[in-house]
Design a protein around this motif. Structure first.
Motif, PDB file in Angstrom:
ATOM      1  N   PRO A   1      21.252  -5.237  25.551  1.00 46.31           N
ATOM      2  CA  PRO A   1      20.331  -4.428  24.740  1.00 46.31           C
ATOM      3  C   PRO A   1      20.332  -2.987  25.233  1.00 46.31           C
ATOM      4  O   PRO A   1      20.526  -2.730  26.428  1.00 46.31           O
ATOM      5  CB  PRO A   1      18.974  -5.099  24.965  1.00 46.31           C
ATOM      6  CG  PRO A   1      19.102  -5.777  26.286  1.00 46.31           C
ATOM      7  CD  PRO A   1      20.536  -6.194  26.415  1.00 46.31           C
ATOM      8  N   PRO A   2      20.119  -2.031  24.358  1.00 46.09           N
ATOM      9  CA  PRO A   2      20.097  -0.630  24.779  1.00 46.09           C
ATOM     10  C   PRO A   2      18.801  -0.283  25.489  1.00 46.09           C
ATOM     11  O   PRO A   2      17.729  -0.761  25.121  1.00 46.09           O
ATOM     12  CB  PRO A   2      20.225   0.133  23.459  1.00 46.09           C
ATOM     13  CG  PRO A   2      19.610  -0.780  22.443  1.00 46.09           C
ATOM     14  CD  PRO A   2      19.938  -2.177  22.900  1.00 46.09           C
TER      15      PRO A   2
ATOM     16  N   LEU B   1      27.541   4.957  25.232  1.00 49.25           N
ATOM     17  CA  LEU B   1      27.292   4.150  24.040  1.00 49.25           C
ATOM     18  C   LEU B   1      27.729   2.707  24.290  1.00 49.25           C
ATOM     19  O   LEU B   1      28.761   2.466  24.912  1.00 49.25           O
ATOM     20  CB  LEU B   1      28.058   4.716  22.851  1.00 49.25           C
ATOM     21  CG  LEU B   1      27.479   5.958  22.164  1.00 49.25           C
ATOM     22  CD1 LEU B   1      28.492   6.524  21.173  1.00 49.25           C
ATOM     23  CD2 LEU B   1      26.178   5.641  21.444  1.00 49.25           C
ATOM     24  N   LEU B   2      26.950   1.774  23.785  1.00 50.10           N
ATOM     25  CA  LEU B   2      27.291   0.363  23.937  1.00 50.10           C
ATOM     26  C   LEU B   2      28.236  -0.103  22.844  1.00 50.10           C
ATOM     27  O   LEU B   2      28.963  -1.081  23.009  1.00 50.10           O
ATOM     28  CB  LEU B   2      26.020  -0.493  23.925  1.00 50.10           C
ATOM     29  CG  LEU B   2      25.034  -0.214  25.069  1.00 50.10           C
ATOM     30  CD1 LEU B   2      23.792  -1.078  24.917  1.00 50.10           C
ATOM     31  CD2 LEU B   2      25.689  -0.449  26.425  1.00 50.10           C
TER      32      LEU B   2
ATOM     33  N   ALA C   1      15.067  -6.437  29.007  1.00 48.67           N
ATOM     34  CA  ALA C   1      14.033  -5.894  28.128  1.00 48.67           C
ATOM     35  C   ALA C   1      14.369  -6.182  26.667  1.00 48.67           C
ATOM     36  O   ALA C   1      15.482  -6.575  26.315  1.00 48.67           O
ATOM     37  CB  ALA C   1      13.898  -4.391  28.357  1.00 48.67           C
ATOM     38  N   VAL C   2      13.389  -5.941  25.810  1.00 47.50           N
ATOM     39  CA  VAL C   2      13.592  -6.158  24.380  1.00 47.50           C
ATOM     40  C   VAL C   2      14.433  -5.021  23.805  1.00 47.50           C
ATOM     41  O   VAL C   2      14.519  -3.931  24.374  1.00 47.50           O
ATOM     42  CB  VAL C   2      12.243  -6.235  23.633  1.00 47.50           C
ATOM     43  CG1 VAL C   2      11.402  -7.379  24.164  1.00 47.50           C
ATOM     44  CG2 VAL C   2      11.477  -4.917  23.757  1.00 47.50           C
ATOM     45  N   ASN C   3      15.063  -5.310  22.684  1.00 48.84           N
ATOM     46  CA  ASN C   3      15.852  -4.303  21.974  1.00 48.84           C
ATOM     47  C   ASN C   3      14.919  -3.494  21.079  1.00 48.84           C
ATOM     48  O   ASN C   3      14.281  -4.044  20.179  1.00 48.84           O
ATOM     49  CB  ASN C   3      16.923  -4.995  21.131  1.00 48.84           C
ATOM     50  CG  ASN C   3      17.921  -4.011  20.536  1.00 48.84           C
ATOM     51  OD1 ASN C   3      17.657  -2.808  20.480  1.00 48.84           O
ATOM     52  ND2 ASN C   3      19.057  -4.515  20.095  1.00 48.84           N
TER      53      ASN C   3
END
Length: 480
Positions: free
Chosen positions: A22-23, A221-222, A254-256
């Motif tokens: 997640p970012p 960047l992912l 963590a959440v996205n």
């Protein structure tokens, strides 16, 4: 068999989505933001087309011999549009526009020789350009390719000089060649502008860079940007790391962040991981510890009831002679601070240990007491000069959990020691992934479960061409 194949593909897709990182940071540029970029893009393109150079042209038609040289574009009247191209990138389009040129002629007809200036206008200029946006191997946003088509409907020429009217009839001959050459020059100029110059501008966006002498930030960047008709979304890693041990990083659980808004020009989403990885990196670097020396302890004793209370408790069972010796307080954050973001706001949990030491002259330090404190603080989130994220632990809204008799004094102790210690590093801020010369303005912060969203508008401090020229000359942006 077919059903099994479909089930396997679905399962693999689900596993891939589950394992995807997640970012920690996400940015959305909306069509409103693109609207602001239109005028700047138009000026940039006009500047590039104005620099077009064309070779000297020579030709012969019957008894006419001609030479054309010193071609200069003197004026551009472009009607342009810039919009998102879904699943690809950006579309820049010019329709029904005009370009005015000036060049020198030499014409020989029999024994007559003439030279002079020609003012020509290219009309019905149409340019269709698509910029393909990707994530490059370094994790940076990049224009990988450009699709360009240019067409000029017609070109007119007006002669000056002694035989200007006589030679009007050969205008078609000259302008046909000029139109062909100009057509061939437009797309190469735009290719160079996008693939070289704009990519150099994108190189000013920080990817993996030092924040200070202790920690760095990874903004790679992912994946490729996601482009729709109304927005461009970019997922960045958004991870801090200790410069002394770059491979020891916090795992992102963590959440996205979810972006649903389109009203502002740009949206910045930061998850709990963004802040936690920063706190983790500073902690691993051994920065969240300090020692309060004797003179400062005495000062706190004289002017702070909380310090006096704590020291009295610590010294109550000790030899009174200890009060004659220098004292020292050692404060250490014992575990990485963790953030919690909810719709009601944000909190940072801090675990600290305070040791009270006496320093007899010529002898080893004697530990009088050790106190453990668990605390939560509501930080302030700000953007500094529109480009830097800052997290500031406040001295108010601080809650401590310790022995009930000492809760009040310990709360104040944390405010005057732990909070400044952590703030000393985190309040300096970190640059957000924007190109040089571009800032956030009119920011609004919203809190969600697991992340914050900053909605803002964009502002150019200077033009694209000036930014790129500064980049080429090796200058840096010192505005922050």
């Amino acid at each position: 068999m077919g059903l099994l194949k479909v089930s396997v593909i679905f399962l693999l897709s689900l596993i891939t989505m589950t394992l995807a990182e997640p970012p920690g940071c996400k940015i959305r540029i909306t069509d409103r933001g693109l609207e602001m970029l239109k005028a700047e893009t138009k000026r940039f393109v006009e500047g590039e087309l104005s620099n077009i150079t064309m070779p000297e042209m020579r030709g012969k038609e019957g008894r006419f011999q001609y030479t054309i040289k010193d071609v200069k574009i003197t004026e551009l009247n472009l009607t342009s549009d810039l919009r998102f191209q879904p699943d690809v990138g950006l579309l820049f389009e010019v329709q029904n526009s005009s370009i005015t040129l000036n060049f020198q002629r030499r014409i020989l007809y029999w024994l007559f020789y003439d030279e002079g200036a020609i003012n020509a206008s290219a009309e019905g200029v149409n340019i269709f350009t698509v910029l393909h946006l990707i994530k490059d191997q370094d994790g940076r946003l990049k224009i990988s390719n450009i699709t360009c088509n240019a067409f000029i409907t017609k070109m007119r020429a007006r002669f000056s000089g002694t035989l200007g009217r006589v030679y009007d009839f050969i205008g078609t001959l000259l302008t046909t060649g000029m139109r062909f050459v100009l057509n061939k020059q437009i797309c190469p100029a735009l290719n160079h502008a996008a693939l070289v110059l704009v990519n150099q501008l994108l190189e000013t966006v920080p990817v993996r860079t030092e924040v200070n002498s202790y920690v760095g930030i990874d903004y790679s960047l992912l994946n490729d940007p996601v482009v729709t008709e109304t927005s461009l979304d970019m997922d960045f890693r958004g991870m801090f790391y200790d410069l002394k041990n770059e491979n020891e990083t916090l795992v992102n659980n963590a959440v996205n962040p979810v972006l649903r808004e389109y009203d502002r020009m740009v949206y910045l989403a930061l998850s709990e991981y963004f802040f936690d990885s920063g706190l983790y990196s500073y902690f691993k670097g051994g920065l969240f510890q300090t020692q309060i020396a004797n003179e400062r302890v005495r000062h706190l004793y004289m002017y702070s009831n909380c310090t006096a209370t704590i020291l009295c408790v610590c010294l109550s069972n000790q030899d009174p002679a200890f009060m004659e010796h220098p004292l020292s307080l050692e404060l250490e954050v014992t575990s990485p601070p963790r953030s919690t973001i909810k719709t009601s706001g944000a909190m940072v949990a801090v675990n600290c240990n305070v040791k009270v030491l006496v320093l007899p002259p010529g002898k080893p330090a004697v530990q009088l007491s050790s106190l453990t404190m668990n605390a939560r603080n509501a930080p302030n989130f700000t953007l500094f000069l529109g480009r830097q994220v800052q997290l500031n632990m406040t001295e108010s809204a601080f809650e401590s959990f310790a022995l009930i008799p000492l809760q009040g004094p310990l709360k104040t102790m944390l405010q005057i020691s732990a909070v400044p210690l952590i703030n000393n590093y985190i309040k300096r801020g970190v640059q957000i992934p924007l190109p040089d010369g571009m800032d956030f303005i009119e920011e609004v912060v919203e809190y969600h479960n697991g992340y914050i969203i900053v909605g803002a508008n964009l502002h150019f401090r200077t033009g694209l061409r000036e930014i790129i020229e500064r980049k080429l000359s090796g200058e840096t942006d010192n505005s922050v």
